[in-house]
Design an enzyme around this catalytic site. Sequence first.
Site, PDB file in Angstrom:
ATOM      1  N   ASP A  24      39.851  31.718  39.581  1.00 55.31           N
ATOM      2  CA  ASP A  24      39.002  32.787  38.945  1.00 55.31           C
ATOM      3  C   ASP A  24      38.622  32.515  37.489  1.00 55.31           C
ATOM      4  O   ASP A  24      39.428  31.995  36.755  1.00 55.31           O
ATOM      5  CB  ASP A  24      40.234  33.915  38.616  1.00 55.31           C
ATOM      6  CG  ASP A  24      39.916  35.412  39.145  1.00 55.31           C
ATOM      7  OD1 ASP A  24      40.238  36.015  40.195  1.00 55.31           O
ATOM      8  OD2 ASP A  24      38.686  35.440  38.037  1.00 55.31           O
ATOM      9  N   ILE A  25      37.140  33.311  37.770  1.00 56.93           N
ATOM     10  CA  ILE A  25      36.417  33.006  36.677  1.00 56.93           C
ATOM     11  C   ILE A  25      37.090  33.943  35.002  1.00 56.93           C
ATOM     12  O   ILE A  25      36.527  33.946  34.035  1.00 56.93           O
ATOM     13  CB  ILE A  25      34.736  33.451  37.113  1.00 56.93           C
ATOM     14  CG1 ILE A  25      34.065  32.887  35.720  1.00 56.93           C
ATOM     15  CG2 ILE A  25      34.706  35.334  37.061  1.00 56.93           C
ATOM     16  CD1 ILE A  25      32.187  33.537  36.608  1.00 56.93           C
ATOM     17  N   ASN A  68      43.595  42.225  47.555  1.00 57.84           N
ATOM     18  CA  ASN A  68      43.002  44.044  47.910  1.00 57.84           C
ATOM     19  C   ASN A  68      42.002  44.201  48.740  1.00 57.84           C
ATOM     20  O   ASN A  68      41.461  43.314  49.220  1.00 57.84           O
ATOM     21  CB  ASN A  68      41.937  43.890  46.676  1.00 57.84           C
ATOM     22  CG  ASN A  68      43.083  43.979  45.560  1.00 57.84           C
ATOM     23  OD1 ASN A  68      43.878  44.304  45.172  1.00 57.84           O
ATOM     24  ND2 ASN A  68      42.328  43.448  44.320  1.00 57.84           N
ATOM     25  N   GLU A  88      36.687  43.735  45.230  1.00 52.40           N
ATOM     26  CA  GLU A  88      35.435  43.846  44.396  1.00 52.40           C
ATOM     27  C   GLU A  88      34.424  42.786  45.294  1.00 52.40           C
ATOM     28  O   GLU A  88      33.685  42.837  45.333  1.00 52.40           O
ATOM     29  CB  GLU A  88      35.272  43.189  42.759  1.00 52.40           C
ATOM     30  CG  GLU A  88      36.005  44.045  42.237  1.00 52.40           C
ATOM     31  CD  GLU A  88      35.778  44.207  40.878  1.00 52.40           C
ATOM     32  OE1 GLU A  88      35.711  42.704  40.398  1.00 52.40           O
ATOM     33  OE2 GLU A  88      36.237  44.764  39.489  1.00 52.40           O
ATOM     34  N   VAL A  89      34.831  41.925  46.346  1.00 51.36           N
ATOM     35  CA  VAL A  89      34.120  40.693  46.733  1.00 51.36           C
ATOM     36  C   VAL A  89      34.599  41.337  48.246  1.00 51.36           C
ATOM     37  O   VAL A  89      35.780  40.944  48.191  1.00 51.36           O
ATOM     38  CB  VAL A  89      34.614  38.905  45.994  1.00 51.36           C
ATOM     39  CG1 VAL A  89      33.855  38.287  47.024  1.00 51.36           C
ATOM     40  CG2 VAL A  89      34.082  38.913  44.510  1.00 51.36           C
ATOM     41  N   HIS A 103      40.138  37.133  49.834  1.00 54.04           N
ATOM     42  CA  HIS A 103      40.806  36.018  49.106  1.00 54.04           C
ATOM     43  C   HIS A 103      42.107  36.742  49.025  1.00 54.04           C
ATOM     44  O   HIS A 103      42.222  38.247  48.992  1.00 54.04           O
ATOM     45  CB  HIS A 103      39.475  35.655  47.992  1.00 54.04           C
ATOM     46  CG  HIS A 103      39.032  37.405  47.130  1.00 54.04           C
ATOM     47  ND1 HIS A 103      38.457  38.798  47.875  1.00 54.04           N
ATOM     48  CD2 HIS A 103      40.216  38.087  46.432  1.00 54.04           C
ATOM     49  CE1 HIS A 103      38.275  39.534  46.997  1.00 54.04           C
ATOM     50  NE2 HIS A 103      38.861  39.467  45.870  1.00 54.04           N
ATOM     51  N   HIS A 159      44.765  36.292  45.766  1.00 55.29           N
ATOM     52  CA  HIS A 159      44.921  35.863  44.597  1.00 55.29           C
ATOM     53  C   HIS A 159      46.304  35.005  43.702  1.00 55.29           C
ATOM     54  O   HIS A 159      47.454  35.287  44.246  1.00 55.29           O
ATOM     55  CB  HIS A 159      44.589  37.213  43.325  1.00 55.29           C
ATOM     56  CG  HIS A 159      44.064  37.459  43.059  1.00 55.29           C
ATOM     57  ND1 HIS A 159      43.011  37.527  42.140  1.00 55.29           N
ATOM     58  CD2 HIS A 159      43.284  39.316  44.200  1.00 55.29           C
ATOM     59  CE1 HIS A 159      42.073  38.889  43.123  1.00 55.29           C
ATOM     60  NE2 HIS A 159      42.100  39.351  43.806  1.00 55.29           N
TER      61      HIS A 159
END
Length: 127
Positions: free
Chosen positions: A39-40, A97, A105-106, A110, A112
């Site tokens: 993760d960025i 999420n 958000e994306v 995905h 985490h």
Amino acid sequence: MPVSGVAPYDEGNIFARILRGEIPARKVLEDDYALAFHDISPQAPVHVLVIPKGPYVSVADFSVKASAETVAGFWRAVAATAHKLGLEDGGFRVLTNCGHDAGQEVPHFHVHIFGGQPLGPMLARRH
Ligand code: 5GP
């Protein structure tokens, strides 16, 4: 800005661009089913994202549309990523999420993977 977990797939989303190699990512693992990368903006000492290679908006979308082989391959890649990161002994958390209330958000499914320290309560307390 949170996104819908059931919207049509947007080919321009940031993770689709990472899959196409248009944006760099620090890869951890890649196979036929999934790509795992750091993760960025990490929220734990280890914070890695695992995404399927196909166009799925969220876990809800993925679970309805993906084949059984793709679903199994993806979740095996999640476990293989945690193994590769050396997280099994200490433990780790897998979270996804889906949609507005979860703060997704994306709009590319995905999960985490968090680890590397005790992670505290599963959810922030309500006030
Ligand atoms: P969400 O809130 O959708 O569950 O999580 C999206 C995650 O993607 C966030 O933790 C955020 O830091 C991460 N992220 C957003 N843009 C990028 C990017 O360009 N590269 C990487 N590696 N992670 C990103």
